[in-house]
Design a protein around this motif. Sequence first.
Motif, PDB file in Angstrom:
ATOM      1  N   GLU A  44      18.548  19.776  -3.317  1.00 43.14           N
ATOM      2  CA  GLU A  44      19.483  18.747  -2.889  1.00 43.14           C
ATOM      3  C   GLU A  44      18.983  17.434  -3.478  1.00 43.14           C
ATOM      4  N   SER A  45      19.922  16.505  -3.692  1.00 45.77           N
ATOM      5  CA  SER A  45      19.491  15.229  -4.252  1.00 45.77           C
ATOM      6  C   SER A  45      18.832  14.354  -3.187  1.00 45.77           C
ATOM      7  N   GLN A  46      19.075  14.644  -1.918  1.00 48.52           N
ATOM      8  CA  GLN A  46      18.300  13.966  -0.873  1.00 48.52           C
ATOM      9  C   GLN A  46      17.694  15.018   0.043  1.00 48.52           C
ATOM     10  N   PHE A  47      16.547  14.708   0.577  1.00 47.29           N
ATOM     11  CA  PHE A  47      15.847  15.657   1.446  1.00 47.29           C
ATOM     12  C   PHE A  47      14.872  14.868   2.300  1.00 47.29           C
ATOM     13  N   THR A  48      14.557  15.381   3.473  1.00 42.78           N
ATOM     14  CA  THR A  48      13.574  14.655   4.274  1.00 42.78           C
ATOM     15  C   THR A  48      12.180  15.158   3.933  1.00 42.78           C
ATOM     16  N   GLN A  49      11.236  14.305   4.186  1.00 36.83           N
ATOM     17  CA  GLN A  49       9.851  14.655   3.942  1.00 36.83           C
ATOM     18  C   GLN A  49       9.035  14.100   5.087  1.00 36.83           C
ATOM     19  N   VAL A  50       7.950  14.781   5.417  1.00 39.12           N
ATOM     20  CA  VAL A  50       6.990  14.209   6.347  1.00 39.12           C
ATOM     21  C   VAL A  50       5.653  14.173   5.627  1.00 39.12           C
ATOM     22  N   GLU A  51       5.142  12.990   5.488  1.00 33.86           N
ATOM     23  CA  GLU A  51       3.803  12.863   4.928  1.00 33.86           C
ATOM     24  C   GLU A  51       2.842  12.571   6.059  1.00 33.86           C
ATOM     25  N   GLY A  52       1.595  12.872   5.827  1.00 33.50           N
ATOM     26  CA  GLY A  52       0.569  12.524   6.798  1.00 33.50           C
ATOM     27  C   GLY A  52      -0.536  11.795   6.079  1.00 33.50           C
ATOM     28  N   LEU A  53      -1.222  10.926   6.808  1.00 30.47           N
ATOM     29  CA  LEU A  53      -2.323  10.169   6.213  1.00 30.47           C
ATOM     30  C   LEU A  53      -3.375   9.922   7.290  1.00 30.47           C
ATOM     31  N   ALA A  54      -4.597  10.331   6.985  1.00 28.37           N
ATOM     32  CA  ALA A  54      -5.719  10.019   7.872  1.00 28.37           C
ATOM     33  C   ALA A  54      -6.787   9.359   7.028  1.00 28.37           C
ATOM     34  N   VAL A  55      -7.193   8.162   7.416  1.00 28.71           N
ATOM     35  CA  VAL A  55      -8.228   7.441   6.677  1.00 28.71           C
ATOM     36  C   VAL A  55      -9.277   6.975   7.677  1.00 28.71           C
ATOM     37  N   GLY A  56     -10.529   7.121   7.308  1.00 26.85           N
ATOM     38  CA  GLY A  56     -11.591   6.665   8.198  1.00 26.85           C
ATOM     39  C   GLY A  56     -12.933   6.763   7.513  1.00 26.85           C
ATOM     40  N   HIS A  57     -13.988   6.620   8.301  1.00 25.50           N
ATOM     41  CA  HIS A  57     -15.330   6.669   7.727  1.00 25.50           C
ATOM     42  C   HIS A  57     -15.841   8.086   7.628  1.00 25.50           C
ATOM     43  N   ASN A  58     -15.188   9.000   8.289  1.00 21.32           N
ATOM     44  CA  ASN A  58     -15.771  10.325   8.458  1.00 21.32           C
ATOM     45  C   ASN A  58     -14.680  11.378   8.392  1.00 21.32           C
ATOM     46  N   ILE A  59     -13.967  11.406   7.288  1.00 15.97           N
ATOM     47  CA  ILE A  59     -12.871  12.363   7.148  1.00 15.97           C
ATOM     48  C   ILE A  59     -13.103  13.183   5.884  1.00 15.97           C
ATOM     49  N   THR A  60     -13.125  14.496   6.058  1.00 16.64           N
ATOM     50  CA  THR A  60     -13.530  15.368   4.957  1.00 16.64           C
ATOM     51  C   THR A  60     -12.433  16.371   4.616  1.00 16.64           C
ATOM     52  N   PHE A  61     -12.654  17.031   3.506  1.00 17.35           N
ATOM     53  CA  PHE A  61     -11.748  18.100   3.086  1.00 17.35           C
ATOM     54  C   PHE A  61     -11.700  19.212   4.133  1.00 17.35           C
ATOM     55  N   SER A  62     -12.825  19.448   4.811  1.00 15.50           N
ATOM     56  CA  SER A  62     -12.794  20.503   5.832  1.00 15.50           C
ATOM     57  C   SER A  62     -11.946  20.065   7.030  1.00 15.50           C
ATOM     58  N   ASP A  63     -11.889  18.757   7.303  1.00 17.05           N
ATOM     59  CA  ASP A  63     -10.981  18.259   8.349  1.00 17.05           C
ATOM     60  C   ASP A  63      -9.528  18.483   7.933  1.00 17.05           C
ATOM     61  N   LEU A  64      -9.272  18.251   6.647  1.00 15.60           N
ATOM     62  CA  LEU A  64      -7.924  18.487   6.120  1.00 15.60           C
ATOM     63  C   LEU A  64      -7.531  19.944   6.344  1.00 15.60           C
ATOM     64  N   LYS A  65      -8.430  20.847   5.989  1.00 11.97           N
ATOM     65  CA  LYS A  65      -8.120  22.272   6.162  1.00 11.97           C
ATOM     66  C   LYS A  65      -7.886  22.607   7.629  1.00 11.97           C
ATOM     67  N   VAL A  89      -6.831   4.966  10.050  1.00 15.43           N
ATOM     68  CA  VAL A  89      -5.391   5.216   9.993  1.00 15.43           C
ATOM     69  C   VAL A  89      -5.172   6.685  10.315  1.00 15.43           C
ATOM     70  N   ARG A  90      -4.198   6.969  11.136  1.00 18.93           N
ATOM     71  CA  ARG A  90      -3.834   8.372  11.356  1.00 18.93           C
ATOM     72  C   ARG A  90      -2.341   8.393  11.661  1.00 18.93           C
ATOM     73  N   ILE A  91      -1.554   8.599  10.628  1.00 19.83           N
ATOM     74  CA  ILE A  91      -0.102   8.477  10.789  1.00 19.83           C
ATOM     75  C   ILE A  91       0.612   9.632  10.107  1.00 19.83           C
ATOM     76  N   ILE A  92       1.850   9.862  10.560  1.00 24.48           N
ATOM     77  CA  ILE A  92       2.757  10.664   9.748  1.00 24.48           C
ATOM     78  C   ILE A  92       3.940   9.778   9.361  1.00 24.48           C
ATOM     79  N   LEU A  93       4.485  10.062   8.181  1.00 21.58           N
ATOM     80  CA  LEU A  93       5.545   9.218   7.625  1.00 21.58           C
ATOM     81  C   LEU A  93       6.762  10.088   7.315  1.00 21.58           C
ATOM     82  N   PRO A  94       7.706  10.144   8.248  1.00 25.43           N
ATOM     83  CA  PRO A  94       8.904  10.948   7.991  1.00 25.43           C
ATOM     84  C   PRO A  94       9.974  10.102   7.314  1.00 25.43           C
ATOM     85  N   GLY A  95      10.926  10.753   6.669  1.00 27.37           N
ATOM     86  CA  GLY A  95      12.066   9.998   6.169  1.00 27.37           C
ATOM     87  C   GLY A  95      12.775  10.682   5.019  1.00 27.37           C
TER      88      GLY A  95
END
Lengths: 353, 866
Positions: free
Chosen positions: A219-240, A200-206
């Motif tokens: 504000e009581s409403q605000f936009t956010q963008v989340e990201g998500l990467a899932v796989g067999h070989n994903i590390t904290f150093s990739d996150l950085k 999985v490698r997605i961003i989730l805006p809304g």
Amino acid sequence: MLDKLDQIKQDALDALASAQDEDALESWRVAYLGRSSAIMDVFKNMGGVPQEERGAVGRAANQVKQALEAAFTEKTVTLREVALQHSLSEERLDVTLPGRAIPRGRLHPTTQTLREIYRVFADMGFQIYLSREVETDEYNFQLLNFPLHHPAREMQDTFHIVSEEDRGDNPLLLRAHTSPGQIHAMREYAATDPDNPPPVRIILPGMCYRYEQVSARYESQFTQVEGLAVGHNITFSDLKGTLSDFARRIFGQEVRSRFRASHFPFTEPSAEMDIECFLCGGDGCSVCKDAGWLEILGCGMVHPIVLENGGYDPERYTGFAFGMGPERITMLRHRIEDIRYFWANDMRFLEQF
Amino acid sequence: MKVPLSWIKEYVDIDLSIEELGRRMTLAGLEVEEIQYVGYPLLEGDQRREAKISGFAWGPDQIVVGAILEVMPHPDADKLVLCKLDDGEQVHTVLTGAPNLYEFKGAGPLDTPLKVAYAREGATIINAYEPGNNPTTLKRKKIRGVESYSMACSERELGISDEHEGIIILDDDAPVGAPLVDYMGDVVFDIAITPNFARDANVIGVAREIAAITGAELSYPDLDIPMDGPPLEGRVKIEITDPNLNPRFVFGLIENVVIKPSPYKVQLRLKLAGMRPIDALVDATNYAMLELGEPLHAFDYDVLVRRAVRQVANLSYPTIITRPAEQGEKLVTLDDVERTLDDFTVMVCDQSGSLALAGVMGGAESEISENTTNILLEGAAWNIINTRRTVISQNLPSEAAYRFSRGVHPEMAPKGVLRGLKLMHEWAGGTIAQGLVDEYPLPPEDPTVEITADDVRRWLGIELSVKEIVGILESLEFTCQLGIRYQESGTSDKTLIPDTQSLITVTTPDHRLDISTGVIGKADLMEEIARVYGYDRIPETRLSDDLPPQRGNDELEIEEALRDLLAGLGLQEVITHRMTSSERETRRLSPDTPPDDAPYFTLANPITPERSVLRHSLLASVLEIVERNARIRERIAIFEINPVFLASEDGDLPDETKQLVIVLTGPRALADWAGADTSPMDFFDLKGIVDSTLRGLHLEDIRYENAEHPSFHPGKCARVTLGGNQIGVMGELHPQVKGNYDLPETPLLAADFDVTAIINAVPTLFDVTSIPSQPPMLEDIALIVDESLPAAKVEALIRQTGGRTVTNLRLFDIYRGEQIGAGKKSLAYSLTYQNPERTLTDKDAAKLRNKIIKRLERELGAQLRG
Ligand SMILES: [Zn+2]
């Protein structure tokens, strides 16, 4: 007859000499070279010229006609040259007058920032995943490892929705973050191959909602963008690496970022990414509240419970997730002091983008 | 949480600079929000700032420890005294109005000199008579006839607190003449504690983290105390009714204490940590809590005994019972508020009734007072959730509740009690009863987690040796065993199985509740390893994992294309609040139409009634924006694409239907020097925008038909269809609807479209026709038709009759007037004929023209004009 031709020529040239503009010139052409002009009459009346003179008269008439045509051409050129010179020397615009107003459309600043974020992450292979704004407690909290009575899920933080029926521990609510989409997306991906779910490698805006007293900062409403990467070989150093690359593209190649340990229920280890305040260079100012650093986003390695709930075996898969606020990024980049500007839609604000 | 560095240093050696220490703490998860320098210079040397900094420096040569030898009356002023003060170099006469010296006035030379913070001539202190922290320099001047050039300082004048009533009286051991900063200067770290760091909301916790990240050794407070009194056993009983609510309860007893203030240095520490010093006993419980993280509660033992005797004759000891409150039960807490309790609140009671809200606040009756001499000191562990719910329901955030609602390990209870007793003994004297009474029905399991170096590589992307991993975990007091595997972690019958892998079996230390087992525990340990190793030392790498299936997001792409088209046509995008009220939305409907009775999704906890439901209508939202901007802009052309929330046929969740709303009002252009068209925009301006937008998406078979809609003028409203399916409505706002808003005089045009319907109709691909090589023929035709005949019918018939040969058709004039008669209009079209295969002749054109005219005459009653 030849004298008459001379006369015709002389009259015509005299008349031509007095023509001062293109209109006069055209009148002259009609009068002296047109169908009913004197020279054309000569051609028309050639039948009345004695046989023996016809050759000479014809030649002479032709010469006159050609001479007049040449004079006309020359005069035309001259007059055009004069007109051009006149135009060039006399016509002057007030170039300081305003241009004719053509209404320019613009995208809302949040849309503009969102698109920049989309672009940067698209370059890194992240696709966009959208999900609903009204959610269940299950998706907004439980599946994301927010235990019951977790501080972030208390009534004062989340907008709950009145239900006709008692929904027990799973009430409807307005999502407090776009994270429920993480579960929706992982489940959707995992359904395609449950034994071996694809990466999985997605961003989730809304739009997201928090129970906050509205102020310059909240504000009581605000936009956010989340990201998500899932796989067999994903590390904290990739996150950085991924997020530092993002920061450099959004805030400039020189920007320094730092990651510090933090806490979010749905990531472990968790971190917050700060960038060195680009307004004061780290010396401290009102924007960074004297800290020298600006908080940009929260992130971390996806919590095993969240992976599990998404259909990904945490013993085989790892992943990272992050979340950021496009309004905050826009505010920092343009030194906007009041978040309420975003949904107030005052044209004096919107038209500056 | 504020932690004085001097306190931390009692338990760990630190040789980093202040700011570097702050930086390392922040990166490791103890976010230092502010560093307050107390006496020390700010950013000494070339330190780089790492957080917000504040504070006030004391000149080491100017501000020193002084000793007041005698307090003498001022000759002319009752409120002033003269002090004979020794600053280690000489004896000065110092003038002061401090009320806390009055009691010594005229008493002659003091047996024990009073140690004070003395500011010499030329010293810079804070001007206490101005707001803020403005410095002022002491100069020689005459006050009431007495020369003054120096002073004994208050806390306010040194930037310690706001206390300015009296001067600081230091402890007797303060060395006269020593720079004050050397004696009691400090640095306070204000740390934001995240929920998972609750174990570190105390001095030892912070010291432990610093020890781990710097590699220094951690020491512990001295818990070895003189228990010289009679045994406690048999003098108090504990009865725990539900171990889940109260896993452990410990009592210690100290008798014959003398209540007095605690030493100044203790008071100073408490103040710097954000707590108010009260007296030696209360200070001891707070000090022990701040140090170890175990909140303590002090009962007046004699009150409990009296209550016990009253209840059961011949019984001379109290029995303390812990239980959930009855719903509606009442207790007067020590803040003198009578509280009505819920059944989730845990109570500390005796046989006569309730005494305290467990872990949150004590009751008024059993509280210690100035008459207390015997203290029963409670240390306990309470259920996190029950404590949290009580804090919220009673609105009682206290230091104790803060800690218990985030979790305190039961192992801390006896440690806290011992530490508290020791401090009371030290500061208030008395005798400590022998032994503790300790009920511990539910010891937590300290989880065991198995990890390998490969796990570290897989999660964190760094290569650490087993030795490095063990070193990191042991620095946080985890216990590590190598090469063995428990058959089943956590069970009592652990069978050791040799393992060939470099397996590390990690057991959680007994001060932590935040580590799980299995793969979750693994993740927990990864965070610990990453933090101590240093987030900043973990390299940055780019993703190298497989890319997922490439699906894109077609819907969003079309939505964004729609935005681009509309912005390209000169419209401003807006984004409005999704929350509104039914009253606000009703304004969009004309009065004689049925109300919107579809059910709303209603917020259970709206911030304001104006934002209490999720909207049904995007048009209503955008009209409010027009209203707001009408005062500042003459011409408005805006759009929004966002959802509305309507009940769904399948399930409780709403359909979040994306709508597109366009609104135009005002002049076509603002008046300018070049004669711009300033006539008001009308229906056809909007239709032009709508049509361009839909065509921009390559939609086909777009039709506009007269329609009626509660928001629009009945004669100026169209339904827009694509291939026969309605995708939206548009028109001029109904005059009565317009009257509901504060809007300008000009007509307001609005369109409301279903974005999903548009998206679904957008073709994936579209064809492009070749550019014709044959020249076109142009021809104008003017037709007189009935006024009521829609122009679209004329156009359709021309196209139908002309077939492929009519390649373009443009209505360039509409004429009405006497010439053609009432009830008629003349439509003038410019037609383009073109045949892709051959050049058309005049004859071809005439033939086609006749055919078209004949058909229009026959079928529409049209008449060729002039
Ligand atoms: Zn700054």
